[in-house]
Design a protein around this motif. Structure first.
Motif, PDB file in Angstrom:
ATOM      1  N   ASP A 243       0.822  -1.214   0.000  1.00  0.00           N
ATOM      2  CA  ASP A 243       0.000   0.000   0.000  1.00  0.00           C
ATOM      3  C   ASP A 243       0.854   1.261   0.000  1.00  0.00           C
ATOM      4  O   ASP A 243       0.400   2.336   0.373  1.00  0.00           O
ATOM      5  CB  ASP A 243      -0.950   0.003   1.200  1.00  0.00           C
ATOM      6  N   GLY A 244       2.127   1.111  -0.396  1.00  0.00           N
ATOM      7  CA  GLY A 244       3.033   2.253  -0.430  1.00  0.00           C
ATOM      8  C   GLY A 244       3.847   2.433   0.836  1.00  0.00           C
ATOM      9  O   GLY A 244       4.666   3.336   0.931  1.00  0.00           O
ATOM     10  N   VAL A 245       3.648   1.571   1.829  1.00  0.00           N
ATOM     11  CA  VAL A 245       4.367   1.661   3.094  1.00  0.00           C
ATOM     12  C   VAL A 245       5.367   0.512   3.189  1.00  0.00           C
ATOM     13  O   VAL A 245       5.050  -0.623   2.835  1.00  0.00           O
ATOM     14  CB  VAL A 245       3.382   1.615   4.293  1.00  0.00           C
TER      15      VAL A 245
ATOM     16  N   HIS B  64      -7.283   1.511   4.648  1.00  0.00           N
ATOM     17  CA  HIS B  64      -8.444   1.370   3.778  1.00  0.00           C
ATOM     18  C   HIS B  64      -8.552  -0.082   3.292  1.00  0.00           C
ATOM     19  O   HIS B  64      -7.558  -0.796   3.247  1.00  0.00           O
ATOM     20  CB  HIS B  64      -8.367   2.338   2.590  1.00  0.00           C
ATOM     21  N   PRO B  65      -9.757  -0.508   2.965  1.00  0.00           N
ATOM     22  CA  PRO B  65      -9.940  -1.887   2.493  1.00  0.00           C
ATOM     23  C   PRO B  65      -9.313  -2.099   1.119  1.00  0.00           C
ATOM     24  O   PRO B  65      -9.082  -1.150   0.370  1.00  0.00           O
ATOM     25  CB  PRO B  65     -11.451  -2.058   2.425  1.00  0.00           C
ATOM     26  N   GLY B  66      -9.031  -3.345   0.806  1.00  0.00           N
ATOM     27  CA  GLY B  66      -8.496  -3.683  -0.505  1.00  0.00           C
ATOM     28  C   GLY B  66      -7.717  -4.977  -0.461  1.00  0.00           C
ATOM     29  O   GLY B  66      -7.619  -5.645   0.571  1.00  0.00           O
ATOM     30  N   LYS B  67      -7.162  -5.340  -1.613  1.00  0.00           N
ATOM     31  CA  LYS B  67      -6.307  -6.520  -1.732  1.00  0.00           C
ATOM     32  C   LYS B  67      -4.881  -6.028  -1.912  1.00  0.00           C
ATOM     33  O   LYS B  67      -4.621  -5.149  -2.725  1.00  0.00           O
ATOM     34  CB  LYS B  67      -6.741  -7.374  -2.913  1.00  0.00           C
ATOM     35  N   PHE B  68      -3.967  -6.613  -1.155  1.00  0.00           N
ATOM     36  CA  PHE B  68      -2.579  -6.167  -1.140  1.00  0.00           C
ATOM     37  C   PHE B  68      -1.646  -7.362  -1.245  1.00  0.00           C
ATOM     38  O   PHE B  68      -1.978  -8.456  -0.797  1.00  0.00           O
ATOM     39  CB  PHE B  68      -2.278  -5.414   0.163  1.00  0.00           C
ATOM     40  N   LEU B  69      -0.470  -7.133  -1.829  1.00  0.00           N
ATOM     41  CA  LEU B  69       0.588  -8.140  -1.859  1.00  0.00           C
ATOM     42  C   LEU B  69       1.645  -7.723  -0.853  1.00  0.00           C
ATOM     43  O   LEU B  69       2.292  -6.687  -1.016  1.00  0.00           O
ATOM     44  CB  LEU B  69       1.218  -8.254  -3.245  1.00  0.00           C
ATOM     45  N   VAL B  70       1.814  -8.495   0.205  1.00  0.00           N
ATOM     46  CA  VAL B  70       2.837  -8.232   1.212  1.00  0.00           C
ATOM     47  C   VAL B  70       4.103  -8.955   0.781  1.00  0.00           C
ATOM     48  O   VAL B  70       4.069 -10.138   0.439  1.00  0.00           O
ATOM     49  CB  VAL B  70       2.385  -8.721   2.600  1.00  0.00           C
ATOM     50  N   LYS B  71       5.226  -8.234   0.787  1.00  0.00           N
ATOM     51  CA  LYS B  71       6.511  -8.807   0.378  1.00  0.00           C
ATOM     52  C   LYS B  71       7.498  -8.694   1.534  1.00  0.00           C
ATOM     53  O   LYS B  71       7.563  -7.671   2.210  1.00  0.00           O
ATOM     54  CB  LYS B  71       7.067  -8.061  -0.832  1.00  0.00           C
ATOM     55  N   LEU B  72       8.242  -9.754   1.747  1.00  0.00           N
ATOM     56  CA  LEU B  72       9.289  -9.769   2.765  1.00  0.00           C
ATOM     57  C   LEU B  72      10.563 -10.300   2.149  1.00  0.00           C
ATOM     58  O   LEU B  72      10.573 -11.352   1.502  1.00  0.00           O
ATOM     59  CB  LEU B  72       8.891 -10.669   3.942  1.00  0.00           C
ATOM     60  N   HIS B  73      11.647  -9.558   2.359  1.00  0.00           N
ATOM     61  CA  HIS B  73      12.982 -10.017   1.968  1.00  0.00           C
ATOM     62  C   HIS B  73      13.777 -10.117   3.265  1.00  0.00           C
ATOM     63  O   HIS B  73      13.907  -9.129   3.998  1.00  0.00           O
ATOM     64  CB  HIS B  73      13.655  -9.049   1.001  1.00  0.00           C
TER      65      HIS B  73
ATOM     66  N   ILE C  30      -3.090 -10.537   0.759  1.00  0.00           N
ATOM     67  CA  ILE C  30      -4.027 -10.423   1.867  1.00  0.00           C
ATOM     68  C   ILE C  30      -5.192  -9.547   1.426  1.00  0.00           C
ATOM     69  O   ILE C  30      -5.054  -8.715   0.530  1.00  0.00           O
ATOM     70  CB  ILE C  30      -3.390  -9.851   3.150  1.00  0.00           C
ATOM     71  N   SER C  31      -6.326  -9.752   2.033  1.00  0.00           N
ATOM     72  CA  SER C  31      -7.512  -8.925   1.786  1.00  0.00           C
ATOM     73  C   SER C  31      -7.880  -8.228   3.085  1.00  0.00           C
ATOM     74  O   SER C  31      -7.986  -8.872   4.126  1.00  0.00           O
ATOM     75  CB  SER C  31      -8.691  -9.773   1.323  1.00  0.00           C
ATOM     76  N   ILE C  32      -8.062  -6.923   3.003  1.00  0.00           N
ATOM     77  CA  ILE C  32      -8.437  -6.117   4.159  1.00  0.00           C
ATOM     78  C   ILE C  32      -9.843  -5.582   3.919  1.00  0.00           C
ATOM     79  O   ILE C  32     -10.124  -4.987   2.889  1.00  0.00           O
ATOM     80  CB  ILE C  32      -7.448  -4.943   4.360  1.00  0.00           C
ATOM     81  N   ASN C  33     -10.718  -5.814   4.884  1.00  0.00           N
ATOM     82  CA  ASN C  33     -12.110  -5.370   4.750  1.00  0.00           C
ATOM     83  C   ASN C  33     -12.408  -4.119   5.549  1.00  0.00           C
ATOM     84  O   ASN C  33     -13.535  -3.663   5.587  1.00  0.00           O
ATOM     85  CB  ASN C  33     -13.058  -6.498   5.175  1.00  0.00           C
TER      86      ASN C  33
END
Length: 76
Positions: A13-15, A28-37, A52-55
Protein backbone atom coordinates in the motif's frame (compact mmCIF):
# COMPACT_ATOMS: atom_id res chain seq x y z
CA UNK A 1 17.70 -22.15 10.80
CA UNK A 2 20.20 -19.39 11.05
CA UNK A 3 19.44 -16.16 12.94
CA UNK A 4 17.82 -13.45 10.81
CA UNK A 5 19.85 -10.22 10.59
CA UNK A 6 17.79 -8.18 8.13
CA UNK A 7 14.10 -7.97 7.18
CA UNK A 8 12.67 -5.57 4.61
CA UNK A 9 8.86 -5.38 4.32
CA UNK A 10 6.64 -3.93 1.59
CA UNK A 11 2.98 -3.95 2.59
CA UNK A 12 1.62 -3.32 -0.90
CA UNK A 13 0.00 0.00 0.00
CA UNK A 14 3.03 2.25 -0.43
CA UNK A 15 4.37 1.66 3.09
CA UNK A 16 7.61 -0.19 3.88
CA UNK A 17 9.37 -1.12 7.10
CA UNK A 18 12.54 -2.77 8.38
CA UNK A 19 12.87 -5.19 11.27
CA UNK A 20 11.90 -8.70 12.29
CA UNK A 21 8.86 -7.62 14.30
CA UNK A 22 6.68 -5.03 12.60
CA UNK A 23 3.10 -3.88 12.98
CA UNK A 24 1.35 -2.22 10.07
CA UNK A 25 -2.05 -0.54 9.95
CA UNK A 26 -3.99 -0.72 6.70
CA UNK A 27 -6.08 2.45 6.53
CA UNK A 28 -8.44 1.37 3.78
CA UNK A 29 -9.94 -1.89 2.49
CA UNK A 30 -8.50 -3.68 -0.51
CA UNK A 31 -6.31 -6.52 -1.73
CA UNK A 32 -2.58 -6.17 -1.14
CA UNK A 33 0.59 -8.14 -1.86
CA UNK A 34 2.84 -8.23 1.21
CA UNK A 35 6.51 -8.81 0.38
CA UNK A 36 9.29 -9.77 2.77
CA UNK A 37 12.98 -10.02 1.97
CA UNK A 38 15.02 -11.53 4.81
CA UNK A 39 18.72 -12.26 5.19
CA UNK A 40 20.28 -14.69 7.65
CA UNK A 41 23.59 -14.26 9.46
CA UNK A 42 25.24 -16.73 7.05
CA UNK A 43 24.37 -14.49 4.05
CA UNK A 44 21.53 -16.65 2.74
CA UNK A 45 18.49 -14.60 1.77
CA UNK A 46 14.91 -15.43 0.93
CA UNK A 47 11.93 -13.48 -0.33
CA UNK A 48 8.26 -14.29 0.09
CA UNK A 49 5.14 -12.61 -1.30
CA UNK A 50 1.62 -13.34 -0.20
CA UNK A 51 -1.76 -11.74 -0.88
CA UNK A 52 -4.03 -10.42 1.87
CA UNK A 53 -7.51 -8.92 1.79
CA UNK A 54 -8.44 -6.12 4.16
CA UNK A 55 -12.11 -5.37 4.75
CA UNK A 56 -11.58 -2.34 7.01
CA UNK A 57 -8.96 -0.66 9.15
CA UNK A 58 -6.85 -3.33 10.79
CA UNK A 59 -3.58 -3.51 12.69
CA UNK A 60 -1.64 -6.58 11.57
CA UNK A 61 1.46 -8.01 13.20
CA UNK A 62 3.97 -9.55 10.79
CA UNK A 63 6.70 -11.82 12.18
CA UNK A 64 9.01 -14.23 10.31
CA UNK A 65 8.23 -17.85 11.21
CA UNK A 66 11.51 -18.28 13.09
CA UNK A 67 10.34 -15.69 15.66
CA UNK A 68 6.56 -16.09 15.43
CA UNK A 69 3.90 -17.28 17.79
CA UNK A 70 0.92 -19.32 16.66
CA UNK A 71 -1.13 -16.28 15.61
CA UNK A 72 1.38 -14.59 13.30
CA UNK A 73 1.67 -15.05 9.54
CA UNK A 74 3.91 -17.93 8.50
CA UNK A 75 6.42 -16.47 6.04
CA UNK A 76 9.30 -18.94 6.24
Amino acid sequence: GEPIISCEWDFGDGVTANGEWVIHTYTHPGKFLVKLHAEAINGVSDAQTFPISINGRIDTQFIPAQQRNSSAHDLF
